[in-house]
Write a protein that holds these residues in place. Structure first.
Motif, PDB file in Angstrom:
ATOM      1  N   LEU A 102      56.287  -4.856  45.967  1.00 38.18           N
ATOM      2  CA  LEU A 102      56.074  -3.472  45.540  1.00 38.18           C
ATOM      3  C   LEU A 102      54.662  -3.216  45.011  1.00 38.18           C
ATOM      4  O   LEU A 102      54.051  -2.192  45.371  1.00 38.18           O
TER       5      LEU A 102
ATOM      6  N   PHE B 293      52.370  -2.532  47.887  1.00 37.45           N
ATOM      7  CA  PHE B 293      53.011  -1.737  48.931  1.00 37.45           C
ATOM      8  C   PHE B 293      51.996  -0.984  49.781  1.00 37.45           C
ATOM      9  O   PHE B 293      52.112  -0.938  51.009  1.00 37.45           O
TER      10      PHE B 293
ATOM     11  N   TYR C 136      51.712  -1.280  53.656  1.00 41.97           N
ATOM     12  CA  TYR C 136      51.955  -0.114  54.502  1.00 41.97           C
ATOM     13  C   TYR C 136      50.790   0.144  55.441  1.00 41.97           C
ATOM     14  O   TYR C 136      50.967   0.409  56.637  1.00 41.97           O
TER      15      TYR C 136
ATOM     16  N   SER D  86      60.594   0.367  50.010  1.00 41.54           N
ATOM     17  CA  SER D  86      60.627   1.695  49.386  1.00 41.54           C
ATOM     18  C   SER D  86      61.850   1.884  48.507  1.00 41.54           C
ATOM     19  O   SER D  86      61.863   2.769  47.644  1.00 41.54           O
ATOM     20  N   ASN D  87      62.892   1.075  48.709  1.00 45.05           N
ATOM     21  CA  ASN D  87      64.061   1.177  47.838  1.00 45.05           C
ATOM     22  C   ASN D  87      63.727   0.848  46.392  1.00 45.05           C
ATOM     23  O   ASN D  87      64.457   1.235  45.478  1.00 45.05           O
TER      24      ASN D  87
ATOM     25  N   PHE E  24      61.169   2.027  44.869  1.00 47.74           N
ATOM     26  CA  PHE E  24      60.544   3.185  44.209  1.00 47.74           C
ATOM     27  C   PHE E  24      61.442   3.723  43.097  1.00 47.74           C
ATOM     28  O   PHE E  24      60.956   4.173  42.062  1.00 47.74           O
TER      29      PHE E  24
ATOM     30  N   LYS F 201      59.945  10.646  45.768  1.00 45.88           N
ATOM     31  CA  LYS F 201      58.874   9.804  46.314  1.00 45.88           C
ATOM     32  C   LYS F 201      59.330   9.072  47.569  1.00 45.88           C
ATOM     33  O   LYS F 201      58.604   9.024  48.570  1.00 45.88           O
ATOM     34  N   GLN F 202      60.544   8.516  47.534  1.00 48.09           N
ATOM     35  CA  GLN F 202      61.036   7.781  48.699  1.00 48.09           C
ATOM     36  C   GLN F 202      61.285   8.719  49.871  1.00 48.09           C
ATOM     37  O   GLN F 202      61.011   8.378  51.020  1.00 48.09           O
TER      38      GLN F 202
ATOM     39  N   PHE G 151      58.029   9.541  51.516  1.00 52.89           N
ATOM     40  CA  PHE G 151      57.573   8.411  52.340  1.00 52.89           C
ATOM     41  C   PHE G 151      58.358   8.348  53.652  1.00 52.89           C
ATOM     42  O   PHE G 151      57.769   8.154  54.727  1.00 52.89           O
TER      43      PHE G 151
ATOM     44  N   ALA H 116      67.796   2.626  53.782  1.00 51.90           N
ATOM     45  CA  ALA H 116      67.458   3.233  52.505  1.00 51.90           C
ATOM     46  C   ALA H 116      68.677   3.222  51.595  1.00 51.90           C
ATOM     47  O   ALA H 116      69.784   3.536  52.028  1.00 51.90           O
TER      48      ALA H 116
END
Length: 1183
Positions: free
Chosen positions: A605, A608, A612, A641-642, A644, A649-650, A653, A712
């Motif tokens: 994270l 990230f 990315y 992203s989980n 976050f 925010k997720q 993304f 997700a």
């Protein structure tokens, strides 16, 4: 009469010679055979002719036929013979035993066998009531010579087999003989031990003496027969007889292990004895086998084994003896019987380790379970000897884990095992070792890690050895048989087993951080262009990754290594197709990243953005990435992203990540392609003729629905989910309702996904099949690999990793269509789990799914849709959506199965029973029929399993103690071994209750479940009869018409005709029939009419059964008697196996029972003083 007998004997001898002559024509042989069989069935001269033909002056084949005649008379005419005739035949048989045979080494084994059969058949009919001195007569026979002694051993062995093992006689007769054997067992064992002792001693005296070889062999033959007889009794007699005299029998067996001619039979007896279960107190004497003398003989017998089949079989038995000894050790040590750890444990474990390091894979595999039991044992695992042996075992695994191909080894033991090496066998052996390695690591985690570290360091520093076989595509690359690869592969498996145990069994402050970081750094620095070696390197990096928590600075290097492997090529300049090894290593790198993102997202994270940007760069710039590799990289981003833990925010993304996918799938062009089969076929090129078979296709990348499969998730912690905005409300029960950041995208794309499923189904319509070009006319056929899996054919082991993956256009199209269809259901199946309330609350969802899934074409419901989608939907659906979603969907689904698939399976049932057609079918036609039948059977099994999971849940039943069960078995069962299931222990699930509220659904379920009982699938039959049929029927018994009840009951009886020869199905169906009859007979008299149609049913017995059932004042029978009586009533419906249908029945009459206990007719209250009046007397001051 003598002349008639002589004439008939001459004719029989000629007939036998004609039958046995290889030059005889078929017609003459059949006529001779018919003559002999008619003689046995009808002639009154059977006994005199049989005795005359059995004379030892006759040839062996004639003697054997004569003895067969006598056996036939005893089996089928004994009940009609006069007592004098029986006595005369018995005396003649005893005379044949005493004087009617040749010397022991000259007599044929089949003559001895039939002689023993004749005697045992008489024993089964007359002993002990009418032949009380049988055992004495057998003992007297042994004084006539070695041949008679061997015959007596064969008789005693066959008697035990028929009575105990095979149980080939009625219950009362079996009980009488068995109890008589038990009563005389002490004398029988003494007799057998004396015979064994005398003949072994004589054999040892004579075997080295010149001129006495034949006599020595005769004594050896008797000793072998005696050991075989002992093996037939040791398995079931009381342990007291085995351990009596301070385990004299076991001691003798251990001594015989040193005799090459007797050691195999002795080892088999020893194995049976040591494998016995029962009460722990009775098994305690087995610990004497750990004494010095016994261990010495066992270890000595294992030394210097020459590579001869008999010696190798002996070595297997000896290994199994040690395994059984280990099992007894684990059961006794630490139990209530207070057995100490044996002093010779080190010798035992050393011998056991020798078998583990043997070159035979069978011996290695046999020891694994016992090692696991020792390492798991609460007391033994702490013993210093076992701890030290665990380290030695781990070092032995460094050799055992290495794959050795049998075609490349000169070792003789694999050739003696008589089975080809298969991938499944190697995988099973590795799985066994891996489990034991993990258990050993719990005992010595740091030592295990040290071994793994040394091994990995050695592999890194060693040069690559490709061996004699080199790669076909590039010089210097390994193949599957290369020495370096098999070492890397074994080391990788070992490291994967060790590292997880380090974190579970070592305190954090004691973790070998420095050493693990050195290993990880060395692995990251290791550079190789060999794809097979690189795949092992990637696995080692994944295994060591958990240590990175202590040294986060290595994370960029790990990612760099993995991202480089994703774009790996053997040669950047080469334009040749990638080999399978290269494809696998790229895929391996992708999944390694997925694994890290799934298991350790918190480490990634902080980096990230860097991660990315690198993925975006790969996706946009690297044109060599396959579509699957792109999907996996995007999946890794979603997993990170989980973390976050912020919905907005997720979602932002995911909007950015999925923008191109959504725009492509929702375009007008794609909508038209997905909804129109003709346009779809044109778009993928299935209507075009392709001449260049190597031409690749990229159309499938736009269709892959896996991008819609949501990884997700909301935070597992409720407070974090609430803080992040993932909770959008609560149910009536107070459970939180979550929202998924990918829901909006899924809802937009769902109509096209359902349209794609519907289009795939419509491809089987005749007009769409006609649109396929010549190239793709077989595009809808099952692929070869899948066909082999369905038919249960093993895949050949080929070294294809260095071969280019070149598939024809047809194969690529088949794979594309099959994978596309399966992936659609994977996405739908995961939607319920991922989206939950947001998915189940979609308006008209059930109608949309049913409209796509149940398209009325040839394919209909597939295995994937039944297994992957519908089952997941049922398991994940909340109860409040049962009526709105599952009932409208499952009702048509089961109706489709009943209307479309059931007739097809019924055709498969009857098709197998039809007479062979005169037209000779081609092999491909036969294979296709077998494939279709198996597919229908698998699909039916999936649907009925789904029905079971929807309807019934098993109630908890008290589990029987295993030792108690085994102990009861050792006491020698007094009743027939037969499966007798308890009453129904199923109750309806909440979904089942909901389904039964709809009349059309529950009638469909009833019809489907009772119809499926007669399908030729015993698995379905047993599962449905035991879990579904009565569970459903008892819910609606008050609302059924008499015709329906009659049909249901008849269906059960019909299934008994189909499956009655299978004991488990027979028991389950009989239980179901009895439950239905007993519960419904008082209300529906029509069931009696069904029962009266059963062949050979006793109407009088049926009347008695009905009277007890209907009359509340009638005397009730116990469960077992009632069950046995009902089984006798319906016996006429039970089908027989083909091999039993034309077999002549053998009837053995019961004799007056010797062991029937009479109940004392005694007035207890009037005959003796109980002392109750004294207890309550005023003078009694004890209260």
């Amino acid at each position: 009469m003598a002349e008639q007998v002589a004439v008939m004997c001459d004719q029989l001898i000629k007939a036998v010679n004609v039958i046995m002559d290889a030059e005889t024509g078929q017609i003459y042989r059949l006529e001779a055979l018919k003559f002999c069989e008619e003689f046995k069935e009808t002639s009154t001269f059977c006994v005199p002719c049989g005795l005359q033909l059995a004379d030892k002056a006759q040839p062996a084949v004639v003697r054997h036929f004569g003895l067969q005649i006598l056996e036939h008379v005893i089996k089928f005419r004994w009940n009609n013979m006069q007592q004098q005739e029986k006595v005369q035949l018995k005396e003649c048989a005893m005379q044949l035993l005493s004087t009617g045979t040749l010397a022991i080494l000259e007599e044929e084994s089949h003559i001895k066998d039939v002689l023993s059969r004749i005697t045992v058949e008489m024993i089964k009919r007359e002993w002990p009531q009418h032949w009380p001195d049988m055992l004495k007569e057998m003992e007297a026979l042994t004084s006539h010579g070695e041949a008679q002694t061997e015959l007596v051993m064969l008789i005693l062995l066959r008697l035990a087999e028929d009575v105990i093992s095979f149980q080939t006689l009625p219950t009362q007769r079996r009980r009488d003989i068995q109890q008589t054997l038990v009563q005389n067992m002490e004398s029988i064992f003494s007799f057998l031990m004396a015979i064994l002792h005398v003949n072994v001693e004589d054999y040892r005296k004579l075997k080295g003496s010149p001129g006495h070889e034949l006599q020595a062999r005769a004594h050896c033959r008797v000793a072998v027969a005696t050991l075989n007889t002992l093996a037939g009794y040791i398995d079931w007699v009381s342990l007291v007889h085995i351990t009596t005299g301070n385990c004299h029998l076991l001691e003798m067996l251990c001594l015989l292990l040193s005799e090459p001619e007797l050691q195999l039979e002795a080892a088999e007896c020893l194995l049976i004895a040591v494998s016995r279960k029962g009460k722990l107190e009775d098994r305690k004497p087995f610990m004497l086998l750990f004494d010095d003398v016994a261990i010495h003989y066992i270890l000595s017998a294992a030394q210097a084994v020459e590579v001869v089949e008999r010696r190798y079989v002996f070595l297997k038995r000896l290994c199994q003896v040690l395994c059984a000894l280990g099992g007894q050790l684990c059961s006794l040590v630490g139990s209530d019987v207070e057995v100490e750890v044996p002093a010779n444990l080190s010798k035992y474990t050393a011998a056991f380790l020798a078998f583990t390091t043997h070159s035979s894979q069978f011996l290695k595999s046999s020891t694994q379970a016992t090692w696991g039991a020792l390492f798991r044992h609460e007391t033994l695992s702490k013993d210093p000897v076992v701890v030290e042996m665990a380290i030695k075992y781990l070092r032995a695994c460094m050799t055992n884990l290495v794959k050795v191909r049998r075609r490349t080894t000169a070792l003789p033991f694999p050739r003696l095992d008589f089975h080809p090496e298969t991938t499944t066998r190697v995988a099973t052996f590795r799985a066994q070792q891996g489990e034991v390695v993990r258990i050993a690591c719990r005992m010595v985690p740091l030592e295990a890690f040290q071994i793994a570290a040394e091994w990995l360091q050695y592999q890194i520093t060693s040069p690559i050895d490709t061996g004699a076989a080199t790669s076909k595509t590039a010089e210097g690359l390994c193949t599957l048989l290369s020495p370096s690869l098999v070492q890397w592969d074994a080391m990788t498996v070992f490291l994967e087993c060790v590292v997880p145990q380090i974190f579970r069994n070592v305190a954090e402050e004691k973790l070998p951080i420095d050493q693990s970081m050195e290993l990880l750094q060395a692995t990251l620095n290791y550079d190789t262009k060999d794809p097979l070696i690189l795949s092992c390197v990637l696995t080692n990096i994944s295994a060591l990754f958990p240590f990175i928590k202590q040294r986060p600075h290595l994370l960029p290097q790990v990612l760099y290594k993995l991202f480089n492997a994703i774009t790996f090529e053997v040669s950047q300049e080469s334009k040749a197709p990638r080999t399978r090894a290269v494809k696998n290593v790229r895929r391996h790198a992708c999944f390694s990243i997925i694994k890290i993102c799934r298991d350790h997202p918190q480490y990634l994270l902080p980096s990230f953005d860097l991660f990315y940007n690198h993925v975006k760069k790969l996706l946009s710039s690297d044109g060599t990435l396959t579509h699957m590799e792109k999907c996996l990289l995007m999946e890794s981003l979603v997993l990170i992203s989980n973390q976050f833990k912020d919905f907005a925010k997720q979602k932002a993304f995911l909007d950015e990540l999925m923008a191109s996918v959504v725009s492509d799938w929702t375009s007008e062009e794609m909508r038209q392609v997905l909804s129109d089969p003709a346009v779809f076929l044109s778009f993928v090129g299935a209507d075009q003729v392709v001449n260049d078979q190597s031409q690749d296709t990229t159309y499938n990348q736009r269709f892959d629905p896996r991008l819609l499969q949501s990884r997700a998730r909301w935070p597992a912690d409720l407070e974090e989910a609430k803080a992040g905005g993932f909770v959008m409300g609560y149910t009536a029960a107070g459970a939180p309702i979550y929202r998924n950041p990918l829901t909006a995208h899924f809802l937009v794309l769902l109509p096209n996904l359902l349209a794609l499923i519907r289009t795939n189904n419509c491809l089987f319509m005749p007009e769409n099949m006609a649109r396929l070009s010549v190239t793709f006319s077989r595009a809808h056929e099952v692929m070869d690999a899948e066909r082999n899996i369905v038919l249960g054919l093993s895949q050949p082991i080929l070294d294809i990793y260095d071969s280019a993956v070149c598939r024809t256009s047809l194969e690529r199209m088949q794979g594309f269509l099959s994978t596309l269809y399966d992936n659609c259901f994977h996405v739908l199946g995961s939607a319920g789990v991922s989206l939950q309330q947001e998915f189940f609350s979609i308006e008209r969802l059930s109608e949309e799914i049913a409209g796509s899934l149940l398209t009325p074409v040839k394919r209909g419901i597939s295995l994937t849709s039944a297994r992957v989608f519908v089952r997941q939907l049922v398991l994940s659906c909340p109860q409040e959506y049962f009526n709105s979603l599952l009932c409208p969907l499952l009702g048509p689904l089961f109706a489709y199965m009943q209307q479309v698939r059931a007739p097809r399976l019924q055709f498969c049932n009857t098709h197998g029973d039809e007479e062979e057609e005169e037209v000779v079918c081609q092999e491909s036609q036969v294979t296709q029929e077998m494939l279709e039948e198996q597919l229908v059977r698998l699909l039916s099994r999936e649907v009925l399993d789904l029905l079971c999971s929807c309807i019934s849940k098993k109630l908890a039943e008290p589990a029987a103690n295993k030792e108690e069960v085994d102990g009861k078995k050792e006491d020698m069962m007094d009743s027939v071994h037969a499966a007798s299931p308890a009453g129904p222990t199923e109750e309806l699930t909440e979904l089942g209750k909901c389904l039964l509220k709809h009349e059309n659904i529950y009638m469909t379920l009833l019809t489907l479940s009772f119809t499926s009982l007669s399908w030729k699938d015993t698995t379905n039959c047993h599962r449905t009869a035991s879990m579904v049929c009565w569970t459903l029927l008892r819910q609606v018994t008050g609302n059924l018409l008499p015709e329906a009840v009659t049909w249901f009951y008849t269906s059960v009886l019909r299934s008994l005709q189909v499956h009655g020869q299978h004991e488990v199905c027979n028991s389950t169906l009989s239980q179901l029939a009895m439950i239905i009859y007993e519960n419904l007979r008082p209300r529906y008299i029509e069931l009696r009419a069904v029962m009266t149609q059963i062949p050979n049913i006793s109407v009088e017995t049926l009347d008695q059964y009905d009277h007890r059932l209907i009359d509340p004042n009638a005397q009730k029978l116990g469960d077992k008697k009632r069950r046995d009586q009902f089984k006798r009533l319906i016996a006429g419906t039970v089908g027989k196996a083909l091999c039993q249908q034309f077999r002549k029945e053998v009837h053995i009459r019961n004799l007056p029972s010797l062991f029937k206990k009479t109940k004392p007719d005694k007035d207890v209250l009037g005959s003796e003083a109980l002392g109750l009046e004294a207890l309550f007397s005023p003078a009694n001051d004890t209260l």
